[in-house]
Design a protein around this motif. Structure first.
Motif, PDB file in Angstrom:
ATOM      1  N   PRO A  53       0.828  -1.212   0.000  1.00  0.00           N
ATOM      2  CA  PRO A  53       0.000   0.000   0.000  1.00  0.00           C
ATOM      3  C   PRO A  53       0.857   1.255   0.000  1.00  0.00           C
ATOM      4  N   ARG A  54       0.246   2.333  -0.423  1.00  0.00           N
ATOM      5  CA  ARG A  54       0.953   3.614  -0.461  1.00  0.00           C
ATOM      6  C   ARG A  54       0.619   4.506   0.729  1.00  0.00           C
ATOM      7  N   ALA A  55      -0.276   4.030   1.595  1.00  0.00           N
ATOM      8  CA  ALA A  55      -0.704   4.841   2.736  1.00  0.00           C
ATOM      9  C   ALA A  55      -0.834   3.965   3.967  1.00  0.00           C
ATOM     10  N   LEU A  56      -0.798   4.603   5.116  1.00  0.00           N
ATOM     11  CA  LEU A  56      -0.990   3.904   6.383  1.00  0.00           C
ATOM     12  C   LEU A  56      -2.430   3.407   6.497  1.00  0.00           C
TER      13      LEU A  56
ATOM     14  N   LEU B 104       2.432  -3.040  12.742  1.00  0.00           N
ATOM     15  CA  LEU B 104       3.689  -2.949  12.011  1.00  0.00           C
ATOM     16  C   LEU B 104       4.123  -1.493  11.870  1.00  0.00           C
ATOM     17  N   ALA B 105       3.159  -0.606  11.597  1.00  0.00           N
ATOM     18  CA  ALA B 105       3.480   0.815  11.470  1.00  0.00           C
ATOM     19  C   ALA B 105       4.010   1.380  12.782  1.00  0.00           C
ATOM     20  N   VAL B 106       3.334   1.064  13.878  1.00  0.00           N
ATOM     21  CA  VAL B 106       3.769   1.563  15.187  1.00  0.00           C
ATOM     22  C   VAL B 106       5.132   0.994  15.549  1.00  0.00           C
ATOM     23  N   ASP B 107       5.343  -0.282  15.277  1.00  0.00           N
ATOM     24  CA  ASP B 107       6.642  -0.886  15.592  1.00  0.00           C
ATOM     25  C   ASP B 107       7.766  -0.243  14.786  1.00  0.00           C
ATOM     26  N   GLN B 108       7.468   0.184  13.565  1.00  0.00           N
ATOM     27  CA  GLN B 108       8.482   0.882  12.775  1.00  0.00           C
ATOM     28  C   GLN B 108       8.800   2.248  13.383  1.00  0.00           C
ATOM     29  N   VAL B 109       7.785   2.943  13.877  1.00  0.00           N
ATOM     30  CA  VAL B 109       8.027   4.223  14.548  1.00  0.00           C
ATOM     31  C   VAL B 109       8.941   4.006  15.753  1.00  0.00           C
TER      32      VAL B 109
ATOM     33  N   THR C  93       2.757  16.541  11.740  1.00  0.00           N
ATOM     34  CA  THR C  93       2.985  17.266  10.498  1.00  0.00           C
ATOM     35  C   THR C  93       2.906  16.327   9.290  1.00  0.00           C
ATOM     36  N   THR C  94       2.727  16.922   8.136  1.00  0.00           N
ATOM     37  CA  THR C  94       2.720  16.140   6.900  1.00  0.00           C
ATOM     38  C   THR C  94       4.044  15.423   6.714  1.00  0.00           C
ATOM     39  N   ALA C  95       5.128  16.105   7.061  1.00  0.00           N
ATOM     40  CA  ALA C  95       6.450  15.483   6.933  1.00  0.00           C
ATOM     41  C   ALA C  95       6.567  14.260   7.844  1.00  0.00           C
ATOM     42  N   GLU C  96       6.066  14.375   9.065  1.00  0.00           N
ATOM     43  CA  GLU C  96       6.112  13.229   9.978  1.00  0.00           C
ATOM     44  C   GLU C  96       5.268  12.084   9.455  1.00  0.00           C
ATOM     45  N   GLN C  97       4.073  12.409   8.978  1.00  0.00           N
ATOM     46  CA  GLN C  97       3.198  11.370   8.432  1.00  0.00           C
ATOM     47  C   GLN C  97       3.856  10.696   7.229  1.00  0.00           C
ATOM     48  N   ASP C  98       4.515  11.466   6.395  1.00  0.00           N
ATOM     49  CA  ASP C  98       5.180  10.904   5.219  1.00  0.00           C
ATOM     50  C   ASP C  98       6.341   9.995   5.631  1.00  0.00           C
ATOM     51  N   ARG C  99       7.079  10.390   6.678  1.00  0.00           N
ATOM     52  CA  ARG C  99       8.191   9.549   7.133  1.00  0.00           C
ATOM     53  C   ARG C  99       7.684   8.206   7.648  1.00  0.00           C
TER      54      ARG C  99
ATOM     55  N   THR D   2       4.884   6.753   6.866  1.00  0.00           N
ATOM     56  CA  THR D   2       4.390   5.998   5.708  1.00  0.00           C
ATOM     57  C   THR D   2       5.550   5.335   4.969  1.00  0.00           C
ATOM     58  N   GLY D   3       6.652   6.058   4.819  1.00  0.00           N
ATOM     59  CA  GLY D   3       7.821   5.502   4.148  1.00  0.00           C
ATOM     60  C   GLY D   3       8.403   4.317   4.908  1.00  0.00           C
ATOM     61  N   TRP D   4       8.511   4.441   6.229  1.00  0.00           N
ATOM     62  CA  TRP D   4       9.018   3.318   7.033  1.00  0.00           C
ATOM     63  C   TRP D   4       8.094   2.109   6.932  1.00  0.00           C
ATOM     64  N   TYR D   5       6.811   2.381   6.951  1.00  0.00           N
ATOM     65  CA  TYR D   5       5.787   1.324   6.887  1.00  0.00           C
ATOM     66  C   TYR D   5       5.854   0.593   5.548  1.00  0.00           C
ATOM     67  N   THR D   6       5.871   1.333   4.473  1.00  0.00           N
ATOM     68  CA  THR D   6       5.901   0.690   3.159  1.00  0.00           C
ATOM     69  C   THR D   6       7.237  -0.011   2.910  1.00  0.00           C
ATOM     70  N   ALA D   7       8.314   0.537   3.438  1.00  0.00           N
ATOM     71  CA  ALA D   7       9.611  -0.107   3.282  1.00  0.00           C
ATOM     72  C   ALA D   7       9.641  -1.464   4.000  1.00  0.00           C
ATOM     73  N   GLU D   8       9.054  -1.523   5.173  1.00  0.00           N
ATOM     74  CA  GLU D   8       9.014  -2.784   5.915  1.00  0.00           C
ATOM     75  C   GLU D   8       8.133  -3.800   5.220  1.00  0.00           C
ATOM     76  N   LEU D   9       6.995  -3.348   4.680  1.00  0.00           N
ATOM     77  CA  LEU D   9       6.132  -4.261   3.942  1.00  0.00           C
ATOM     78  C   LEU D   9       6.832  -4.764   2.684  1.00  0.00           C
ATOM     79  N   THR D  10       7.571  -3.893   2.016  1.00  0.00           N
ATOM     80  CA  THR D  10       8.336  -4.301   0.837  1.00  0.00           C
ATOM     81  C   THR D  10       9.372  -5.347   1.206  1.00  0.00           C
ATOM     82  N   ARG D  11      10.031  -5.138   2.350  1.00  0.00           N
ATOM     83  CA  ARG D  11      11.024  -6.120   2.813  1.00  0.00           C
ATOM     84  C   ARG D  11      10.362  -7.464   3.085  1.00  0.00           C
TER      85      ARG D  11
END
Length: 235
Positions: A167-170, A185-190, A213-219, A221-230
């Protein structure tokens, strides 16, 4: 309130109170013990946003599914338990339809809901919380105290990426066990990425999402999608 629906037995526990209808003495004691274990598990993990919690829980077990719906305003087939703030104090209402499930499931359910009590998330006005943080935090704490939850949620996340594109979003619409596992998974990445600074972001995401902030939300999201990709690549 549960006492408006019929006779209620009050059972004192070390870390709170059980209010129940129709349970025998042995069952009431098991639930009081379960309440204490859940409170201890949450106290030990000290989740983000729980600094004002005094360590106590109020758990209600209504007589039947009709009473569960009357108390929570939710259909009985929607949840094993819910934390409600309708009286101004968070209370865990257990769905009587789950009483015959395994002890492990009942224990983990109560730990999950105890996180909502500890963080006071049920009392946050609608629209002020990010769902992935609220439910992901509760699942993360539960997984740390219950290996079965940790294993199940990892399996659900793996199954998801096998059957869906990353996915592209949380996760926002948390309606099933898989979405809860993805929120964890998202919380564990944070927590993994921010370390000691994770509590501040998660606290704000639960209690006042306008400060995220939008920047925090984007970060995140990036960690979340990176972990799912892994996970997807790991098979």
């Amino acid at each position: 309130p549960i006492w408006a629906l019929g006779p209620v037995e009050v059972t004192a526990a070390t870390h709170g109170t059980l209010l129940s209808s129709g349970l025998d003495d042995a069952m009431r004691q098991r639930w009081a013990d379960r309440l204490d274990r859940a409170a201890a598990a949450v106290t030990e993990t000290a989740p983000a946003g729980a600094t004002g919690w005094q360590g106590g829980l109020v758990v209600e077990v209504p007589a039947d599914s009709t009473d569960f719906q009357a108390i929570t305003d939710e259909l009985a087939n929607t949840a094993s338990a819910l934390t409600t703030c309708s009286t101004g104090t968070p209370r865990i209402v257990v769905n009587p339809l789950i009483l015959e499930l395994s002890e492990e499931w009942l224990d983990s359910t109560l730990v999950h809901e105890a996180v909502h009590v500890a963080t006071d998330s049920a009392c946050v006005p609608a629209g002020r919380s990010l769902a992935w943080a609220v439910e992901g935090l509760a699942e993360s704490v539960t997984a740390r105290s219950d290996p079965a939850t940790a294993s199940r949620n990892r399996g659900l996340a793996l199954a998801y990426v096998r059957d869906h594109p990353v996915p592209r979003a949380l996760p926002a619409d948390l309606a099933d066990l898989t979405s809860y596992a993805l929120a964890q998974l998202a919380v564990d990445q944070v927590r993994a990425r921010l370390g000691a600074r994770a509590d501040d972001l998660l606290d704000r995401a639960v209690h006042d999402s306008s400060t995220v902030t939008t920047a925090e939300q984007d970060r995140v999201t990036g960690w979340y999608t990176a972990e799912l990709t892994r996970l997807a690549k790991s098979g």
